[in-house]
Design a protein around this motif. Structure first.
Motif, short mmCIF file in Angstrom:
data_model
loop_
_atom_site.label_atom_id
_atom_site.label_comp_id
_atom_site.label_asym_id
_atom_site.label_seq_id
_atom_site.Cartn_x
_atom_site.Cartn_y
_atom_site.Cartn_z
N ILE A 119 0.86 -1.20 0.00
CA ILE A 119 0.00 0.00 0.00
C ILE A 119 0.89 1.24 0.00
O ILE A 119 0.68 2.18 -0.77
N GLU A 120 1.90 1.21 0.86
CA GLU A 120 2.80 2.37 0.96
C GLU A 120 3.51 2.61 -0.37
O GLU A 120 3.56 3.73 -0.88
N ARG A 121 4.04 1.53 -0.92
CA ARG A 121 4.81 1.67 -2.16
C ARG A 121 3.93 2.19 -3.30
O ARG A 121 4.31 3.11 -4.03
N SER A 122 2.73 1.61 -3.44
CA SER A 122 1.92 2.00 -4.60
C SER A 122 1.39 3.42 -4.43
O SER A 122 1.27 4.16 -5.41
N LEU A 123 1.10 3.85 -3.18
CA LEU A 123 0.67 5.24 -2.99
C LEU A 123 1.80 6.21 -3.30
O LEU A 123 1.58 7.26 -3.90
N ASN A 124 3.02 5.83 -2.92
CA ASN A 124 4.19 6.65 -3.26
C ASN A 124 4.34 6.79 -4.76
O ASN A 124 4.65 7.86 -5.28
N GLU A 125 4.16 5.67 -5.44
CA GLU A 125 4.36 5.67 -6.90
C GLU A 125 3.41 6.60 -7.64
O GLU A 125 3.73 7.10 -8.71
N VAL A 126 2.21 6.80 -7.07
CA VAL A 126 1.26 7.69 -7.76
C VAL A 126 1.20 9.05 -7.08
O VAL A 126 0.33 9.89 -7.38
N GLY A 127 2.12 9.28 -6.14
CA GLY A 127 2.19 10.58 -5.45
C GLY A 127 1.02 10.84 -4.53
O GLY A 127 0.62 12.00 -4.33
N MET A 128 0.42 9.78 -3.95
CA MET A 128 -0.74 9.97 -3.08
C MET A 128 -0.45 9.51 -1.64
O MET A 128 -1.38 9.24 -0.88
N GLN A 129 0.84 9.49 -1.27
CA GLN A 129 1.22 8.97 0.05
C GLN A 129 0.62 9.75 1.21
O GLN A 129 0.39 9.19 2.28
N ASP A 130 0.30 11.04 0.98
CA ASP A 130 -0.25 11.83 2.08
C ASP A 130 -1.76 11.67 2.23
O ASP A 130 -2.38 12.32 3.07
N PHE A 131 -2.34 10.83 1.39
CA PHE A 131 -3.80 10.73 1.39
C PHE A 131 -4.33 9.39 1.89
O PHE A 131 -5.51 9.10 1.76
N ALA A 132 -3.44 8.57 2.46
CA ALA A 132 -3.82 7.20 2.83
C ALA A 132 -5.08 7.15 3.70
O ALA A 132 -5.93 6.27 3.51
N LEU A 133 -5.21 8.12 4.60
CA LEU A 133 -6.36 8.05 5.52
C LEU A 133 -7.50 8.97 5.09
O LEU A 133 -8.49 9.12 5.81
N HIS A 134 -7.37 9.54 3.91
CA HIS A 134 -8.44 10.42 3.42
C HIS A 134 -9.63 9.60 2.93
O HIS A 134 -9.47 8.48 2.47
N GLU A 135 -10.79 10.23 2.98
CA GLU A 135 -11.97 9.58 2.42
C GLU A 135 -11.93 9.75 0.91
O GLU A 135 -11.86 10.90 0.41
N ALA A 136 -11.98 8.64 0.21
CA ALA A 136 -11.86 8.66 -1.25
C ALA A 136 -12.90 9.59 -1.88
O ALA A 136 -12.61 10.29 -2.86
N GLY A 142 -8.79 13.45 -10.68
CA GLY A 142 -7.43 12.98 -10.98
C GLY A 142 -6.86 12.17 -9.83
O GLY A 142 -6.23 11.13 -10.03
N GLN A 143 -7.12 12.65 -8.60
CA GLN A 143 -6.61 11.92 -7.42
C GLN A 143 -7.28 10.55 -7.31
O GLN A 143 -6.63 9.56 -7.01
N LYS A 144 -8.59 10.53 -7.59
CA LYS A 144 -9.31 9.24 -7.53
C LYS A 144 -8.71 8.24 -8.52
O LYS A 144 -8.50 7.08 -8.20
N GLN A 145 -8.43 8.72 -9.73
CA GLN A 145 -7.85 7.82 -10.73
C GLN A 145 -6.44 7.38 -10.34
O GLN A 145 -6.02 6.27 -10.62
N ARG A 146 -5.70 8.27 -9.65
CA ARG A 146 -4.36 7.88 -9.20
C ARG A 146 -4.47 6.78 -8.15
O ARG A 146 -3.68 5.84 -8.13
N VAL A 147 -5.49 6.90 -7.27
CA VAL A 147 -5.70 5.84 -6.27
C VAL A 147 -6.11 4.53 -6.99
O VAL A 147 -5.65 3.44 -6.62
N ALA A 148 -6.95 4.67 -8.01
CA ALA A 148 -7.36 3.47 -8.76
C ALA A 148 -6.12 2.81 -9.38
O ALA A 148 -5.99 1.58 -9.37
N ILE A 149 -5.19 3.61 -9.89
CA ILE A 149 -3.95 3.06 -10.46
C ILE A 149 -3.13 2.40 -9.35
O ILE A 149 -2.60 1.29 -9.52
N ALA A 150 -3.07 3.06 -8.17
CA ALA A 150 -2.32 2.48 -7.05
C ALA A 150 -2.91 1.13 -6.64
O ALA A 150 -2.17 0.18 -6.36
N SER A 151 -4.25 1.02 -6.65
CA SER A 151 -4.90 -0.25 -6.27
C SER A 151 -4.48 -1.36 -7.23
O SER A 151 -4.25 -2.50 -6.82
N VAL A 152 -4.39 -1.01 -8.51
CA VAL A 152 -3.97 -2.01 -9.50
C VAL A 152 -2.48 -2.34 -9.32
O VAL A 152 -2.09 -3.51 -9.32
N MET A 153 -1.67 -1.31 -9.13
CA MET A 153 -0.21 -1.53 -9.02
C MET A 153 0.14 -2.37 -7.79
O MET A 153 1.13 -3.09 -7.79
#
Ligand SMILES: Nc1ncnc2c1ncn2[C@@H]1O[C@H](COP(=O)(O)OP(=O)(O)OP(=O)(O)O)[C@@H](O)[C@H]1O
Length: 277
Positions: A119-136, A142-153
């Protein structure tokens, strides 16, 4: 190494229907970046779903990582290719960003320690590491799609497929996704397929596959494609502004050393042309 191979593939959703894909053959090397374009209904999403093991062809063979896709092994195929879809609103199952990525991993029985790392690695890869505890729910498109990419990665696929994943985003969101993809390509050398109507995404690909009424009509580089096409509408695309200007200038006697793909290339060509004069 070939990672995706289609051999004379035919597909239809039911027997009353005409073939949706006819005689499709192409192959993709690991690490390549491919744009699939074509008019609405030409079969692009169907190709993506076949690569992802969501569908199985009625005739012909699909090999993913050397293995033929059958009804029996589609679960393994789904591990190898991950998909991100069009609508950012429909990609979430969890409440927080972290829960959301965890969901796919839990389903695959990934141990907790490993899950946390991924989880940490994939959030870092899409630049969303500061949003782990945010409500989607409260993120931008754009952020939602980055999280969707992180979920796949986080599943660690070999192939990442974006099915019109930027089409509902504003220019800022679209840019975020393009940058994310470039970063992933550099960092992970992932094989990447994008289905798109956006020309800036096409220009980033190594190769472009053009589908027309279920047939593969062109398999070439974006540069070749831009030089060849004179009916952009038939490809479901709007003629790029750069191409329009380049074509007009050619009518007035400008000779480009190669057909400009984007604004910078056009400016460079014009600059060099004027220096040569
Ligand atoms: N579940 C389905 N059942 C029956 N027919 C379907 C189904 N999904 C797609 N089709 C048909 O298959 C054809 C190809 O659809 P597909 O979604 O692959 O095209 P596409 O090129 O991705 O189009 P778009 O750009 O509109 O998403 C279309 O004629 C479509 O109506």
């Amino acid at each position: 190494m070939t990672i995706i191979e289609f051999r004379d593939v035919y597909f239809r959703y039911n027997e009353e229907q005409n073939w949706v894909l006819r005689n499709i053959s192409f192959s993709v090397n690991a690490g390549d970046s491919i744009a699939i374009i074509g008019h609405n209904g030409s079969g692009k999403s169907t190709v993506a779903k076949l690569i992802n093991g969501l569908l199985v062809p009625q005739a012909g063979d699909i090999l993913i990582d050397g293995e033929r896709v059958t009804e029996q092994n589609i679960w393994e195929v789904r591990q190898k290719a991950g998909m991100v879809f069009q609508n950012p609103e429909n990609q979430f199952v969890g409440t927080t960003v972290r829960d959301d990525i965890a969901f796919g991993l839990e389903n695959r029985g990934i141990p907790r320690e490993e899950m946390i790392k991924r989880i940490e690695r994939s959030l870092n890869e899409v630049g969303m590491q500061d949003f782990a505890l945010h409500e989607a729910h409260y993120l931008s498109g754009g952020q939602k799609q980055r999280v969707a990419i992180a979920s796949v990665m986080a599943i660690q696929p070999e192939v990442l497929i974006l099915d019109e994943a930027t089409s509902m985003l504003d220019p800022v969101g679209r840019n975020e996704i393009i940058k994310t993809i470039q970063h992933l390509k550099d960092e992970r050398n992932i094989t990447f397929l994008t289905i798109t109507h956006d020309l800036s995404e096409v220009t980033l690909a190594d190769r472009t596959l053009v589908l027309k009424e279920g047939k593969l009509v062109t398999d070439t580089t974006p540069r070749e494609l831009f030089a060849q096409v004179n009916d952009w509408e038939s490809l479901g695309l709007t003629e790029p502004f750069t191409t329009k200007i380049a074509n007009e200038l050619e009518k007035y006697g400008y000779k480009f050393s190669s057909h400009p793909l984007n604004h910078e290339e056009l400016m460079n060509e014009l600059w060099t042309y004027n220096l040569k004069k």
